[in-house]
Design a protein around this motif. Structure first.
Motif, PDB file in Angstrom:
ATOM      1  N   HIS A 194      20.738  48.332 -52.164  1.00 10.35           N
ATOM      2  CA  HIS A 194      21.564  47.581 -53.115  1.00 10.35           C
ATOM      3  C   HIS A 194      21.693  46.150 -52.627  1.00 10.35           C
ATOM      4  O   HIS A 194      21.472  45.854 -51.450  1.00 10.35           O
ATOM      5  N   GLY A 195      22.085  45.272 -53.511  1.00  8.18           N
ATOM      6  CA  GLY A 195      22.263  43.878 -53.150  1.00  8.18           C
ATOM      7  C   GLY A 195      21.818  42.978 -54.282  1.00  8.18           C
ATOM      8  O   GLY A 195      21.575  43.429 -55.413  1.00  8.18           O
ATOM      9  N   GLU A 196      21.735  41.720 -53.983  1.00  3.12           N
ATOM     10  CA  GLU A 196      21.360  40.730 -54.988  1.00  3.12           C
ATOM     11  C   GLU A 196      20.129  39.962 -54.535  1.00  3.12           C
ATOM     12  O   GLU A 196      19.930  39.748 -53.346  1.00  3.12           O
ATOM     13  N   VAL A 197      19.351  39.558 -55.502  1.00  2.00           N
ATOM     14  CA  VAL A 197      18.205  38.685 -55.258  1.00  2.00           C
ATOM     15  C   VAL A 197      18.439  37.415 -56.063  1.00  2.00           C
ATOM     16  O   VAL A 197      18.518  37.479 -57.304  1.00  2.00           O
ATOM     17  N   PRO A 198      18.594  36.278 -55.416  1.00  2.59           N
ATOM     18  CA  PRO A 198      18.818  35.032 -56.157  1.00  2.59           C
ATOM     19  C   PRO A 198      17.743  34.790 -57.214  1.00  2.59           C
ATOM     20  O   PRO A 198      16.561  35.048 -56.971  1.00  2.59           O
ATOM     21  N   HIS A 199      18.200  34.350 -58.386  1.00  2.00           N
ATOM     22  CA  HIS A 199      17.332  33.982 -59.513  1.00  2.00           C
ATOM     23  C   HIS A 199      16.701  35.200 -60.209  1.00  2.00           C
ATOM     24  O   HIS A 199      15.967  35.030 -61.172  1.00  2.00           O
ATOM     25  N   LEU A 200      16.995  36.413 -59.726  1.00  2.00           N
ATOM     26  CA  LEU A 200      16.457  37.602 -60.402  1.00  2.00           C
ATOM     27  C   LEU A 200      17.110  37.795 -61.759  1.00  2.00           C
ATOM     28  O   LEU A 200      16.449  38.155 -62.735  1.00  2.00           O
ATOM     29  N   ALA A 201      18.423  37.558 -61.834  1.00  2.78           N
ATOM     30  CA  ALA A 201      19.141  37.776 -63.096  1.00  2.78           C
ATOM     31  C   ALA A 201      18.599  36.884 -64.204  1.00  2.78           C
ATOM     32  O   ALA A 201      18.455  37.316 -65.355  1.00  2.78           O
ATOM     33  N   GLU A 202      18.283  35.619 -63.870  1.00  2.00           N
ATOM     34  CA  GLU A 202      17.752  34.716 -64.898  1.00  2.00           C
ATOM     35  C   GLU A 202      16.415  35.225 -65.432  1.00  2.00           C
ATOM     36  O   GLU A 202      16.144  35.155 -66.639  1.00  2.00           O
ATOM     37  N   THR A 203      15.579  35.733 -64.544  1.00  2.00           N
ATOM     38  CA  THR A 203      14.280  36.255 -64.982  1.00  2.00           C
ATOM     39  C   THR A 203      14.468  37.504 -65.825  1.00  2.00           C
ATOM     40  O   THR A 203      13.802  37.684 -66.860  1.00  2.00           O
ATOM     41  N   ALA A 204      15.360  38.388 -65.405  1.00  2.00           N
ATOM     42  CA  ALA A 204      15.610  39.622 -66.155  1.00  2.00           C
ATOM     43  C   ALA A 204      16.216  39.333 -67.525  1.00  2.00           C
ATOM     44  O   ALA A 204      16.049  40.132 -68.468  1.00  2.00           O
ATOM     45  N   ALA A 205      16.914  38.209 -67.663  1.00  2.00           N
ATOM     46  CA  ALA A 205      17.560  37.882 -68.936  1.00  2.00           C
ATOM     47  C   ALA A 205      16.613  37.236 -69.936  1.00  2.00           C
ATOM     48  O   ALA A 205      17.002  36.984 -71.082  1.00  2.00           O
ATOM     49  N   ARG A 206      15.409  36.987 -69.544  1.00  2.00           N
ATOM     50  CA  ARG A 206      14.443  36.392 -70.470  1.00  2.00           C
ATOM     51  C   ARG A 206      14.144  37.357 -71.605  1.00  2.00           C
ATOM     52  O   ARG A 206      14.241  38.570 -71.459  1.00  2.00           O
ATOM     53  N   GLY A 207      13.719  36.822 -72.700  1.00  2.00           N
ATOM     54  CA  GLY A 207      13.320  37.663 -73.812  1.00  2.00           C
ATOM     55  C   GLY A 207      11.908  38.186 -73.647  1.00  2.00           C
ATOM     56  O   GLY A 207      11.146  37.753 -72.784  1.00  2.00           O
ATOM     57  N   GLY A 208      11.550  39.139 -74.486  1.00  2.00           N
ATOM     58  CA  GLY A 208      10.187  39.669 -74.472  1.00  2.00           C
ATOM     59  C   GLY A 208      10.067  40.914 -73.617  1.00  2.00           C
ATOM     60  O   GLY A 208      11.038  41.411 -73.036  1.00  2.00           O
ATOM     61  N   SER A 209       8.841  41.418 -73.570  1.00  2.00           N
ATOM     62  CA  SER A 209       8.592  42.657 -72.827  1.00  2.00           C
ATOM     63  C   SER A 209       7.378  42.495 -71.905  1.00  2.00           C
ATOM     64  O   SER A 209       6.602  43.417 -71.716  1.00  2.00           O
ATOM     65  N   SER A 210       7.227  41.294 -71.367  1.00  2.00           N
ATOM     66  CA  SER A 210       6.129  41.078 -70.417  1.00  2.00           C
ATOM     67  C   SER A 210       6.391  41.892 -69.157  1.00  2.00           C
ATOM     68  O   SER A 210       7.519  42.317 -68.877  1.00  2.00           O
ATOM     69  N   ARG A 211       5.337  42.092 -68.373  1.00  2.00           N
ATOM     70  CA  ARG A 211       5.500  42.854 -67.126  1.00  2.00           C
ATOM     71  C   ARG A 211       6.502  42.176 -66.208  1.00  2.00           C
ATOM     72  O   ARG A 211       7.296  42.846 -65.541  1.00  2.00           O
ATOM     73  N   LEU A 212       6.480  40.850 -66.181  1.00  2.00           N
ATOM     74  CA  LEU A 212       7.416  40.118 -65.339  1.00  2.00           C
ATOM     75  C   LEU A 212       8.854  40.451 -65.709  1.00  2.00           C
ATOM     76  O   LEU A 212       9.673  40.791 -64.839  1.00  2.00           O
ATOM     77  N   VAL A 213       9.172  40.382 -66.977  1.00  2.00           N
ATOM     78  CA  VAL A 213      10.549  40.606 -67.419  1.00  2.00           C
ATOM     79  C   VAL A 213      10.952  42.071 -67.255  1.00  2.00           C
ATOM     80  O   VAL A 213      12.047  42.381 -66.771  1.00  2.00           O
ATOM     81  N   VAL A 214      10.059  42.983 -67.626  1.00  2.00           N
ATOM     82  CA  VAL A 214      10.369  44.418 -67.520  1.00  2.00           C
ATOM     83  C   VAL A 214      10.644  44.795 -66.067  1.00  2.00           C
ATOM     84  O   VAL A 214      11.613  45.504 -65.756  1.00  2.00           O
ATOM     85  N   GLN A 215       9.812  44.311 -65.157  1.00  2.00           N
ATOM     86  CA  GLN A 215       9.991  44.680 -63.751  1.00  2.00           C
ATOM     87  C   GLN A 215      11.184  43.963 -63.129  1.00  2.00           C
ATOM     88  O   GLN A 215      11.827  44.505 -62.222  1.00  2.00           O
ATOM     89  N   ALA A 216      11.496  42.772 -63.610  1.00  2.00           N
ATOM     90  CA  ALA A 216      12.702  42.093 -63.130  1.00  2.00           C
ATOM     91  C   ALA A 216      13.943  42.886 -63.521  1.00  2.00           C
ATOM     92  O   ALA A 216      14.879  43.049 -62.716  1.00  2.00           O
ATOM     93  N   ARG A 217      13.976  43.381 -64.753  1.00  2.60           N
ATOM     94  CA  ARG A 217      15.120  44.208 -65.181  1.00  2.60           C
ATOM     95  C   ARG A 217      15.182  45.496 -64.375  1.00  2.60           C
ATOM     96  O   ARG A 217      16.265  45.953 -63.983  1.00  2.60           O
ATOM     97  N   ARG A 218      14.025  46.068 -64.121  1.00  2.00           N
ATOM     98  CA  ARG A 218      13.987  47.313 -63.354  1.00  2.00           C
ATOM     99  C   ARG A 218      14.535  47.098 -61.943  1.00  2.00           C
ATOM    100  O   ARG A 218      15.324  47.905 -61.440  1.00  2.00           O
ATOM    101  N   LEU A 219      14.141  46.012 -61.300  1.00  2.00           N
ATOM    102  CA  LEU A 219      14.633  45.725 -59.953  1.00  2.00           C
ATOM    103  C   LEU A 219      16.126  45.421 -59.981  1.00  2.00           C
ATOM    104  O   LEU A 219      16.884  45.895 -59.113  1.00  2.00           O
ATOM    105  N   ARG A 220      16.555  44.653 -60.966  1.00  2.00           N
ATOM    106  CA  ARG A 220      17.987  44.347 -61.080  1.00  2.00           C
ATOM    107  C   ARG A 220      18.801  45.622 -61.208  1.00  2.00           C
ATOM    108  O   ARG A 220      19.831  45.804 -60.531  1.00  2.00           O
ATOM    109  N   ASP A 221      18.359  46.533 -62.064  1.00  2.00           N
ATOM    110  CA  ASP A 221      19.096  47.779 -62.274  1.00  2.00           C
ATOM    111  C   ASP A 221      19.072  48.660 -61.025  1.00  2.00           C
ATOM    112  O   ASP A 221      20.067  49.304 -60.684  1.00  2.00           O
ATOM    113  N   ALA A 222      17.916  48.694 -60.352  1.00  2.00           N
ATOM    114  CA  ALA A 222      17.812  49.535 -59.147  1.00  2.00           C
ATOM    115  C   ALA A 222      18.732  49.026 -58.050  1.00  2.00           C
ATOM    116  O   ALA A 222      19.382  49.820 -57.353  1.00  2.00           O
TER     117      ALA A 222
END
Length: 890
Positions: free
Chosen positions: A855-883
């Motif tokens: 658990h923990g935080e990764v700086p700037h991960l939230a901004e990437t996860a908040a992007r629109g679309g379903s690119s691999r970058l955004v999907v995996q950023a959300r996955r890491l944020r949730d994990a």
């Protein structure tokens, strides 16, 4: 000389044909000795010389005619030394046409049994088969020749097409059988082609018009795909199968074959088989048992695309026929153990959706047991879905790291000259490790002191083929030039062995050896010079002493495989020198000081007392040296050079005071702008010996090879094989070591990346890996473009697969902020470039977090996860944020 031999020597092929046609069998046999003698002469003549080019066709023709035995004639026809210029096929067939059909058939089959590499002309084999009327030989050589004949014909692409030529082949069925069993398509793959006009389309057309048995072609294609073969053979037979356009009835008849292919075949074939099975399943032609059998193998495959497609199919079947839940859900649960956590989650969602249709407690228990393979974050969901008690408090995750390698103690020097010779010969044949080299070196020195004549006699087989071993007077200047100090030092340790052997056998002048010791190599300054010169100077002085004043033993021979020398052993060796009243070799003693262990303070102090008691200058020097430690490292400064991050080192007086001049470069400042254009240290094998120069100060070595490691990532060069040895070496693992590993993880070549992963795991097992430092360095290197994210992701995935999920997760947690920040601030036109490969890194980081429960935080991960679309970058950023945010239920 007979008229036949005269015609052959003159290269008159037409006259040779006329003469042998008019000879009796006895006359032909009588001519053979002269022909064989001529053949022996030609073996010494390069085949491209005019005489050889002119004579060989006539010799080939005459020899074939004069051999009366089928085996001997076939051997002559297919001889490798006559292959360069053979007689025309038509002439060979004419000269053999008077033989009986059985003899011709025997020769044809013997030629066909030759390997493809023998390059026996197909026209010759086919002509013999036609004239003898024998059964066509279905061998690799014959079938390969036939494919070439159909595809090329007289040398130009056939205008009438492959299909037309195949129609005219009288032995088509037999030769097609050989095509499907051919062991290697390397020679003819390009001829088979793809698409319109290819063999695949031609065979499909012949089957459609009835010229070929369609069922035979289908069965043969499927059988070949089941059998497998070369890595690209499926590119021939899979298109052939698809060209045949199987009907549903034909597909249903081969369900077991599709099941086997989907489980075990290469990915493109498995994908095709899966597509066939999917169509059959959706139309109801597969029983639930058959679907389960196919799925059991598919869900264990590593290709995520195939696994996900199979889960989709299972979901459709379960939705359409709820009664199959008891049979199919346990199969779905097999995906709980898949390495991809997204696959695990897909499988769990499928179980959650259909588990209520289960009446069997036994099946629920089976699913609950399989759920233990899920990552921690999914186990609680599985327990709730199955209605079973959640597991007790989750055990704290711990990485499964390989045991830290233990150094190996060196065996004593070989006790006999014969054993020394054997080990030296093995080292010259292939690069050995430091331990093998040092043992052989010590053995040479000891036996040169004890009985040099016996040593030279034992070394006779070893030096027999060395370039310097000739007896000619002219050999002296050449040997002196190669071993002199005119420009370069010894390129590697094996060159040092060559120098010692040449010295022992009197092939180098004493004046040359003395000059080399006095002046050393006149080499260009580079980062490696300090390390290479120490090795060079020691070997040159040992060679000079072999000639002028042999030593009883070497002082610097390590105790351990890493290059470390136990202080007590060094004191014992100095005592032996005092007993024998022998003079110590200065460079050998200096190297011993650099190798002696000082981190064990109790052992160092005890040895210092014994050394001081010897009363010799070397004993006093050793005692004073053992009183210090290796903790002192020069001040390091980070510098950038292009996209690289390198290190500069300040001066280290400790490695200059009291050491020979040749050692001073080790303590002088190191600049990243040292001249590398003239650096000749290209031999990567020398690096293991450099590590043994400073076995307790690997930071000093790492800083000097850092530019080379950077080139493995930036310039796509080779050279990271030294990293595991660097990790196993002693001393602090600081900034230089971690930067070396960082570049290795982003190396172009897979072998180099694997070496870097090994080094990373060794450092972690030793407790010397600074994941935050390494991760931060990697993040900066990725942002600068020195390390490509895709390569780093592959290395990280490989390391995590060994069980180091927490270690790799922590590393990536520190590596990601810099490239994520660069992505957030990049202009739109640069964002795509900045994002390239980051999705792969985020996926590995997410997987590690899911498996380790981090658990923990990764700086700037939230901004990437908040992007629109379903690119691999955004999907995996959300996955890491949730994990990283999700708490695992107790």
């Amino acid at each position: 000389m007979s008229a036949l031999t005269e015609a052959v020597r003159a290269g008159r092929t037409a006259e040779t044909l006329r003469l042998v046609k008019g000879m009796t069998a006895t006359e032909r046999r009588t001519s053979l000795p002269e022909l064989k003698e001529l053949r022996k002469e030609l073996r010494a003549v390069p085949p491209w010389e005019d005489r050889s080019e002119r004579v060989r066709p006539a010799l080939h023709l005459a020899g074939a005619a004069c051999h009366t035995g089928a085996a001997a004639a076939a051997a002559w026809l297919a001889a490798s030394d006559l292959r360069w210029r053979q007689a025309p096929t038509e002439s060979l067939l004419r000269v053999l046409e008077d033989r009986d059909t059985g003899w011709l058939a025997d020769v044809a089959h013997r030629l066909a049994q030759r390997p493809v590499s023998a390059q026996v002309p197909y026209d010759l084999m086919a002509g013999l088969v036609s004239r003898s009327g024998c059964e066509v030989p279905v061998t690799d050589a014959y079938v390969t020749g036939w494919i070439r004949h159909i595809g090329i014909g007289d040398g130009s692409w056939p205008r009438d097409g492959v299909a037309h030529r195949l129609r005219r082949e009288p032995n088509l069925a037999a030769l097609l059988g050989g095509l499907f069993t051919l062991s290697d398509f390397a020679e003819v793959r390009w001829l088979l082609g793809e698409g319109q006009g290819s063999w695949q389309s031609a065979l499909a057309a012949l089957a459609q018009e009835g010229s070929l048995d369609r069922e035979f072609l289908v069965d043969a294609c499927v059988a070949r795909l089941l059998r497998g073969g070369g890595p690209t053979d499926h590119r021939i037979f899979l298109p052939m199968l698809t060209e045949l356009a199987l009907t549903r009835e034909e597909e249903r008849a081969r369900i077991p074959d599709w099941t086997a292919l989907s489980r075990d075949a290469v990915s493109p074939v498995a994908s095709h088989a899966q597509a066939v099975l999917t169509g059959l399943a959706l139309e109801g032609s597969l029983t639930s048992r058959q679907l389960a059998e196919a799925s059991e193998g598919l869900l264990f495959r590593s290709e995520k695309k195939l696994v996900r497609a199979q889960l989709v199919l299972l979901g459709k079947v379960l939705s359409r026929d709820p009664g199959t839940a008891a049979e199919l859900l346990p199969v779905v649960a097999q995906a709980f153990g898949h390495e991809d956590t997204q696959v695990q989650e897909r499988a769990l969602k499928l179980v959650e959706r259909h588990v209520q249709r289960l009446d069997s407690t036994e099946v629920r228990d089976e699913l609950a047991y399989s759920a233990q393979q899920l990552i921690p974050a999914l186990r609680a969901r599985a327990a709730a879905a199955l209605g079973v008690a959640a597991a007790g408090p989750e055990a704290v995750y711990e990485d499964v790291l390989p045991p830290a390698p233990e150094p190996v103690r060196l065996e004593p020097a070989p006790p006999t000259p014969e054993e020394v010779a054997e080990e030296v010969g093995a080292l010259l044949a292939s690069e050995g490790d430091v331990a093998a080299f040092e043992r052989a070196l010590d053995g040479l020195v000891r036996h040169a002191y004890q009985d040099p004549d016996a040593l030279r006699e034992a070394l006779v087989p070893v030096i027999a083929n060395r370039w310097w071993a000739g007896d000619e007077h002219r050999q002296w200047p050449r040997t002196d030039d190669m071993f002199s100090n005119a420009r370069y030092g010894l390129f590697n340790a094996e060159d040092g062995l060559e120098l010692l052997l040449a010295t022992l056998h009197g092939k180098v002048r004493t004046a040359t050896l003395l000059d080399a010791v006095r002046r050393g190599p006149n080499e260009h300054e580079c980062a490696h010079s300090g390390l290479s010169r120490v090795l060079d100077a020691r070997l040159r002085e040992v060679a000079y002493r072999l000639r002028t004043e042999p030593m009883p033993l070497l002082l610097a021979t390590p105790t351990w495989s890493t290059g470390l020398l136990e202080p007590a052993e060094l004191v014992d060796r100095l005592a032996e020198y005092r007993r024998l009243d022998s003079r110590v070799c200065a460079t050998d003693f200096a190297q011993a000081l650099l190798r002696v262990r000082r981190d064990d303070r109790a052992a160092a102090e005890e040895a210092a007392g014994r050394a001081r008691a010897l009363g010799t200058p070397e004993g006093v020097r050793l005692a004073r040296w053992l009183g210090g430690t290796n903790a002192t490292l020069p001040e390091a400064r980070r510098r950038t050079k292009g996209v690289r991050i390198l290190l500069e080192l300040a001066e280290l007086p400790e490695l200059q005071d009291g050491f020979p001049q040749e050692f001073h470069r080790l303590g002088r400042p190191l600049s990243v702008f040292s001249d590398r254009w003239h650096c000749h240290h290209w031999n990567h094998g020398a690096r293991r010996h450099w590590l043994a120069v400073l076995p307790e100060r690997r930071e000093l070595v790492a800083a000097r090879i850092l530019h080379d490691l950077a080139d493995t990532a930036v310039e796509d060069e080779r050279g990271a094989a030294v990293l595991p040895l660097l990790a196993e070496s002693g001393g602090a693992a600081g900034e230089a070591v971690h930067l070396c590993v960082a570049y290795g993880l982003g190396a172009r070549h897979q072998e180099d990346r694997l070496a870097a992963v090994d080094a990373l795991l060794v450092l972690a097992a030793q407790g010397q890996l600074d994941a935050a430092r390494l991760g931060t360095d990697l993040g900066e290197l990725v942002e600068r473009g020195a390390v490509k994210p895709q390569r780093l992701a592959e290395s990280a995935r490989t390391a995590a697969a060994t069980g180091a999920n927490a270690t790799i997760g922590e590393l990536l947690r520190h590596a990601l902020p810099v490239p994520l920040a660069a992505l957030a601030t990049a202009r739109p036109e640069a964002a795509a470039v900045a994002a390239r490969g980051l999705g792969d890194l985020l996926a590995v980081a997410a997987e590690c977090a899911e498996r380790s429960g981090a658990h923990g935080e990764v700086p700037h991960l939230a901004e990437t996860a908040a992007r629109g679309g379903s690119s691999r970058l955004v999907v995996q950023a959300r996955r890491l944020r949730d994990a990283l945010a999700e708490e695992v239920a107790a």
